[in-house]
Design a protein around this motif. Sequence first.
Motif, PDB file in Angstrom:
ATOM      1  N   ALA A 163       0.831  -1.207   0.000  1.00 50.59           N
ATOM      2  CA  ALA A 163       0.000   0.000   0.000  1.00 50.59           C
ATOM      3  C   ALA A 163       0.864   1.254   0.000  1.00 50.59           C
ATOM      4  N   ALA A 164       1.933   1.246   0.801  1.00 51.30           N
ATOM      5  CA  ALA A 164       2.829   2.405   0.822  1.00 51.30           C
ATOM      6  C   ALA A 164       3.468   2.621  -0.537  1.00 51.30           C
ATOM      7  N   PHE A 165       3.855   1.547  -1.183  1.00 54.72           N
ATOM      8  CA  PHE A 165       4.500   1.664  -2.494  1.00 54.72           C
ATOM      9  C   PHE A 165       3.527   2.225  -3.526  1.00 54.72           C
ATOM     10  N   ILE A 166       2.296   1.726  -3.540  1.00 57.33           N
ATOM     11  CA  ILE A 166       1.328   2.164  -4.535  1.00 57.33           C
ATOM     12  C   ILE A 166       0.905   3.611  -4.287  1.00 57.33           C
ATOM     13  N   VAL A 167       0.802   4.019  -3.030  1.00 56.04           N
ATOM     14  CA  VAL A 167       0.392   5.390  -2.718  1.00 56.04           C
ATOM     15  C   VAL A 167       1.513   6.381  -3.024  1.00 56.04           C
ATOM     16  N   LEU A 168       2.752   6.016  -2.705  1.00 48.97           N
ATOM     17  CA  LEU A 168       3.870   6.942  -2.869  1.00 48.97           C
ATOM     18  C   LEU A 168       4.424   6.968  -4.286  1.00 48.97           C
ATOM     19  N   LEU A 169       4.255   5.901  -5.032  1.00 45.26           N
ATOM     20  CA  LEU A 169       4.828   5.842  -6.380  1.00 45.26           C
ATOM     21  C   LEU A 169       4.298   6.942  -7.301  1.00 45.26           C
ATOM     22  N   PRO A 170       2.974   7.201  -7.361  1.00 50.17           N
ATOM     23  CA  PRO A 170       2.513   8.303  -8.228  1.00 50.17           C
ATOM     24  C   PRO A 170       3.095   9.654  -7.834  1.00 50.17           C
ATOM     25  N   VAL A 171       3.273   9.879  -6.523  1.00 46.50           N
ATOM     26  CA  VAL A 171       3.876  11.139  -6.082  1.00 46.50           C
ATOM     27  C   VAL A 171       5.304  11.238  -6.588  1.00 46.50           C
ATOM     28  N   PHE A 172       6.059  10.161  -6.460  1.00 40.27           N
ATOM     29  CA  PHE A 172       7.446  10.146  -6.925  1.00 40.27           C
ATOM     30  C   PHE A 172       7.523  10.314  -8.438  1.00 40.27           C
ATOM     31  N   LEU A 173       6.664   9.617  -9.169  1.00 40.61           N
ATOM     32  CA  LEU A 173       6.689   9.721 -10.631  1.00 40.61           C
ATOM     33  C   LEU A 173       6.289  11.113 -11.092  1.00 40.61           C
ATOM     34  N   ASN A 174       5.373  11.748 -10.380  1.00 38.05           N
ATOM     35  CA  ASN A 174       4.989  13.108 -10.732  1.00 38.05           C
ATOM     36  C   ASN A 174       6.155  14.074 -10.572  1.00 38.05           C
TER      37      ASN A 174
END
Length: 352
Positions: free
Chosen positions: A287-298
Amino acid sequence: MFYREAGQFKTTYQSDGQVFPIRQDRVAMLALVAAALLVVPMFASPYVLSAILIPFLIFSLAALGLNILTGYCGQLSLGTAAFMAVGAFASWNFVARIPGIPMLLAFVLGGLCAAMVGIAFGLPSLRIRGFYLAASTLATQFFVVWCLTKIPYLTNYSSSGVITAQQINIFGYAFDTPASKYMLVLAIVALMALLAKNMVRSNVGRSWMAVRDMDVAAEVIGFRPMRTKLLAFAVSSFYCGVAGALYAYAYLGTVEPEAYNLDLSFRILFMIIIGGVGSILGSFLGAAFIVLLPVFLNIVAHGLALPTSVASNLELMVFGALIIFFLIVEPHGLARLWQVGKEKLRLWPFPH
């Protein structure tokens, strides 16, 4: 299993062929929860609390519910968002139709409604498995969303189908700030995660894993496949129902069918694949990976000044690549990588 240390017996549990003391594991979990309750609200901004931490906790609870069904019992499901929708709409209707009902009781009743729906749609698991079971649970997704859009009573006869969630009020205290909502969600998720951790170590968890490994052998040694599978569907749907209620009340602020679409079911499935199937910790890591990944990719897309067409599809491409990577290289996901890293650090710098 027991072992003697400093003149005392300590209970241990076994995971992936390794033995770990339960007492140390529980102390570490309690310390982490205490730090999250006391430290995070002091330093985190309202944006971080409401946009990152709260959805992370809610998705962790939903992934935990799916992990109980898929990871521990071996029953593949694609209808997680549907069970979340049942919990959200049932909780809203309990609060709206029964004056004075406690909010926590409404969440529990919403979870129980989701559990009953899960049992009903889990009946095909007694005859089918694998891809065919996934297809039947996918029908749950479409059927539940159809009911929510076609039965006006469930949405209080709203023309748009979108209804505003009631304010969270427990024991006279209004949870109307990001910090208060975060602490409420954290307390509920921590309690249910602890219950799930104890459950999978009990005879119930052993029966789930026996059915997952080989249901015929499990029946031979005394486990009842029908009862075991339906119990897994009920518990999993209950967890997803409570997560759906928290998703509507603590995060979205509205109750609407479109918030629980098929895309959400796939996202939660990706969480347990990336985090680790059959792992309590893996549900939180995924869950942490999926939530934080879009923020990082943005941040990366803006930093590299990528075209809009590339930036909009970057998340989907990375998700697809990660799913293939973990399925091939490390099927046990981030939880296994975390465990391997801890073992290497424990032996470093003397590996022999």
